[in-house]
Design an enzyme around this catalytic site. Structure first.
Site, short mmCIF file in Angstrom:
data_model
loop_
_atom_site.label_atom_id
_atom_site.label_comp_id
_atom_site.label_asym_id
_atom_site.label_seq_id
_atom_site.Cartn_x
_atom_site.Cartn_y
_atom_site.Cartn_z
N CYS A 127 22.69 21.60 -10.46
CA CYS A 127 23.66 22.55 -10.98
C CYS A 127 25.06 22.15 -10.53
O CYS A 127 25.25 21.18 -9.81
CB CYS A 127 23.34 23.96 -10.52
SG CYS A 127 23.39 24.16 -8.72
N ASP B 160 51.98 -1.05 -29.89
CA ASP B 160 51.08 -2.18 -29.65
C ASP B 160 51.73 -3.31 -28.87
O ASP B 160 51.06 -4.28 -28.54
CB ASP B 160 50.57 -2.74 -30.98
CG ASP B 160 51.60 -3.63 -31.65
OD1 ASP B 160 52.80 -3.31 -31.58
OD2 ASP B 160 51.19 -4.65 -32.25
N ASP C 33 55.62 3.49 -33.19
CA ASP C 33 56.31 2.21 -33.25
C ASP C 33 56.12 1.65 -34.66
O ASP C 33 55.28 2.14 -35.42
CB ASP C 33 55.72 1.26 -32.20
CG ASP C 33 56.29 -0.14 -32.30
OD1 ASP C 33 57.51 -0.26 -32.37
OD2 ASP C 33 55.49 -1.10 -32.31
#
Length: 761
Positions: free
Chosen positions: A19, A647, A442
């Site tokens: 638990c 990127d 971008d």
């Protein structure tokens, strides 16, 4: 300056957790171990992920901390050289262990339930001349066997916790079933004691055995459901090839992946899987990358192109050079990222952790209060009523559902995303993503293909195009930027740009500088944006008209200066991705504000924004890395939750600053490392789908937590007897056990609904 040591990471498979209170206890013991920086324990994966300083602690100390908390560390299978085999071997070892444990639990559960049914039949069937005392003597032995044999795991866990002065969910089951069984034993062996006290001689052997059986059945169903939540890692790991064809001279031989090293030449035939990451050096083909990138159409590969391990070759054949093998391959990194994400914890889980920390002691106190209240205020037989109510409270109050509510949803959500080319770093990123209301995009490589080409050239008087290409091409050969690559490709076409370049320096978001030497002299060459060259004192007046004419239709203008004088420019076009406009449309449909931040000039930025549907007042042009970061800071200061999508190297600071950094997986490694989410295939539509997946996962987590809390809030008072004064209703302990087991299974099944969602990228 003293360097800060980088923490090592260890993942320990834990046995004995039941638990959320178990999770909380193990985390506490690990975090107070010297040298441990952080520790996260996941109930669903049954693993502890620990970051520690190797200089001050080791794995043995970590294992000791887990054992000191009262739990065991499962032995791990031996590792193998290749990442795919290693992962599959580890998964197979874990599966085999869990399957054995699950089968043992199922056997004990079935036996307990069958025995309970038999006891009920014996006690309830009207059999003439068969007194109740005789029936009790008949069932005491099978009930005791079940209590000792099937209930042994509860006693062992309870004793282990008690030695460390703590309690777990198993403590509740142990006390509840032992009370029912022990009371029944007293009635059976010494019925006169009960009669003299004026109590009704009712036994609860059926309840004690049925509670054990139902709790174990719930555990078995949890095991089964957990194995389904880890299926994403297993499916990803199984994507890889099993062998490769190594080329040595004129010979080819089939070898295992373990034997491949960086630099090996490998032949990939039609229908073969690409064995490892590499570069094509001979031949060509179309490679189906859909399983890893989500791209529906095969990508054409020829000499110089990169190929990803585990992707499928179609009709052609080629020879590749291995560049990344074993745990360095893209597939292995994806699997590792998903494993890390599935073992992580979302901030929302802290609520359940805080409650679980005090939950079991509070339940024990509530059960004691319940017993006393029935003894003082209840009708006769008071002890019987009080005992039954207290047992029901102990059994129904299991916090398993709370412990499973968050990790199971995170496991399924991150796994579903990984199968669709959306890699989410962990629970925190998943939780942040659903709150995003602003996305900054971008341009190059994000909205465009990232494969620019030079389609316009302009020079000042006295400078030829050949001279411009020769100098700029030589300077750009050291650059990793796509615009620099476009200039080099154009120079190569004309067999130019091969002079020696030294003292190369690149400025993120600006341009490059190099000293280019030929047979006669050295010249300092600058290639970059107009803003960058202007800041360096270069006068671009002679190229102003050419720049305005070239910078139409979305072209990027790159200026060239030699020895402090501007001599020409290139117009570079990078076609928009076909999905770019749809990506912006999907974000807007989700109520998200979209911005464009690009290093390109105002004209180029405006053309691109107009083409994809971004409003003019949400465009920032001529943006350096610091400008993109400043834009995100302004939006955050205005109360916006911002995601940055990029990127390139120049996007890394903005990705780190944003609330959520999203890297296009085809971009620079540094951008991917700085991000919270990576889109493997580079499809910008996956940004909206990642946010959609996050929102769906968070909905499931909230539903899980609501039902886990509501279950206890509603049923504990019922178990205490709150309805008895008005309706005469009491909760039978066996029904309490069934309700407890069903709550945990319901949470798991609700999380698994995420697997049924359509492919998200």
């Amino acid at each position: 300056m003293t360097s800060v040591p980088t923490p090592s990471e260890a993942v320990l498979p834990i046995e004995g957790m039941t638990c959320a209170s178990c999770v909380n206890r193990i985390e506490r013991f690990l975090r107070k171990t010297p040298g441990v920086v952080d520790a996260t324990v996941n109930l669903a994966t049954e693993q502890a992920t620990i970051h520690y300083l190797a200089e001050t602690t080791d794995r043995a100390a970590l294992v000791g901390a887990v054992e000191a908390a009262g739990y065991d560390v499962r032995s791990a299978p031996p590792a193998s050289g290749a990442a795919r085999q290693t992962v599959l071997e580890e998964l197979s070892g874990e599966d085999a262990t869990r399957d054995r444990e699950a089968r043992a639990i199922l056997v004990r559960s079935v036996v307990s339930i069958v025995v309970a049914a038999g006891i009920m039949a014996v006690m309830a069937l009207p059999i003439a001349g068969f007194a109740m005392e005789s029936r009790n003597l008949l069932v005491i032995m099978p009930a005791t066997i079940v209590q000792a044999w099937a209930g042994r795991r509860f006693y062992r866990s309870t004793w282990r916790a008690a030695r460390h002065r703590t309690s777990t969910m198993d403590t509740l089951v142990t006390i509840g079933t032992t009370a029912a069984w022990g009371y029944s034993v007293v009635i059976t062996l010494a019925p006169h004691l009960v009669s003299e006290a004026g109590l009704e001689p009712v036994t609860y052997f059926d309840s004690s055995t049925l509670i054990i059986g139902l709790v174990l059945l719930g555990r078995y169903l949890e095991h089964r459901a957990k194995s389904r939540t880890t299926g994403a890692i297993r499916r990803l790991a199984a994507l890889g090839a099993t062998s490769a064809r190594r080329v040595v001279g004129d010979e080819e031989m089939e070898v295992s992946l373990d034997a491949i090293v960086v630099g090996d030449l490998l032949r990939v035939r039609p229908g073969d899987k690409v064995p490892v990451d590499g570069v094509v050096i001979e031949g060509s083909s179309a490679v189906d990358e859909a399983l890893l990138t989500g791209e529906p159409l095969p990508a054409v590969k020829g000499p110089g192109d990169e190929v990803i391990g585990a992707t499928m070759n179609t009709t052609g054949t080629f020879v590749m050079r291995a560049t990344r093998v074993g745990r360095d391959t893209a597939l292995a990194r994806i699997v590792a990222l998903v494993q890390r994400a599935q073992g992580s914890k979302a901030p929302i889980a802290r609520l359940a952790d805080r409650i679980a920390e005090v939950f079991v002691p509070v339940v024990l106190a509530v059960a004691a209060v319940t017993l006393v209240a029935w003894l003082v205020l209840g009708p006769e037989p008071r002890l019987t009523h009080g005992l039954v109510a207290a047992i029901a409270v102990l059994v129904i109050a299991c916090p398993c559902a709370m412990g499973l509510a968050t990790p199971t949803a995170i496991m399924v959500g991150t796994g579903r995303g990984a199968e669709s080319g959306i890699l989410i770093r962990g629970g925190e990123a998943l939780e942040i993503a659903h709150r995003i209301d602003t996305v900054v995009l971008d341009k190059t490589g994000t909205l465009t293909l990232g494969r620019p080409r030079v389609d316009a050239v302009a020079t000042v008087d006295g400078v030829t195009t050949a001279t411009l290409l020769d100098l700029a091409g030589a300077a750009e050969r050291g650059s990793e930027h796509p615009l620099g690559a476009a200039i080099v490709i154009r120079a190569n076409r004309d067999e130019l740009g091969f002079h020696r370049a030294t003292r190369f320096a690149a400025t993120a978001g600006g341009g490059v500088e190099a000293v280019v030497s030929d047979e006669t002299r050295e010249r300092t060459v600058l290639v970059g944006s107009g803003r960058w060259l202007t800041d360096r004192g270069i006068d671009l007046t002679d190229l102003a008209d050419a720049a305005r004419a070239t910078g139409t239709d979305g072209r990027t203008v790159a200026f060239v200066a030699v020895d402090g004088r501007a001599i020409g420019l290139f117009g570079i076009v990078d076609p928009l991705k076909t999905e770019a406009a749809a990506a912006v449309e999907a974000l807007v449909a989700q109520g998200i504000e979209v911005w464009l931040a690009t290093g390109d000039g105002v004209t180029t930025a405006a053309v691109v924004a107009r083409a994809v549907g971004i409003t003019a007042d949400h465009v920032v042009a001529d943006a350096r890395p610091a400008d993109k970061t400043a834009l995100i800071e302004r939006l955050q200061a205005a109360g916006r939750r911002v995601a940055m999508v990029g990127d390139g190297l120049n996007d890394a600071p903005a990705l780190a600053q944003a609330d959520l950094g999203v890297a296009i997986g085809t971009g620079a490694d540094v951008a991917i490392e700085a991000s919270d989410v990576t889109l493997v295939g580079g499809d910008p539509r996956a940004v909206a789908r990642a946010i959609e997946l996050s929102r769906a996962t968070m909905r499931v987590i909230r539903q899980n937590l609501f039902w886990a809390f509501a279950y206890n809030v509603l049923l504990i008072p019922v178990a205490m007897g709150a309805l008895y004064p008005w309706f005469g209703i009491r909760l039978d302990p066996a029904l309490a056990a069934g309700a407890m087991a069903s709550s945990s299974v319901a949470v798991l099944l609700n999380s698994l609904r995420l697997r049924a969602r359509r492919r998200v990228a």
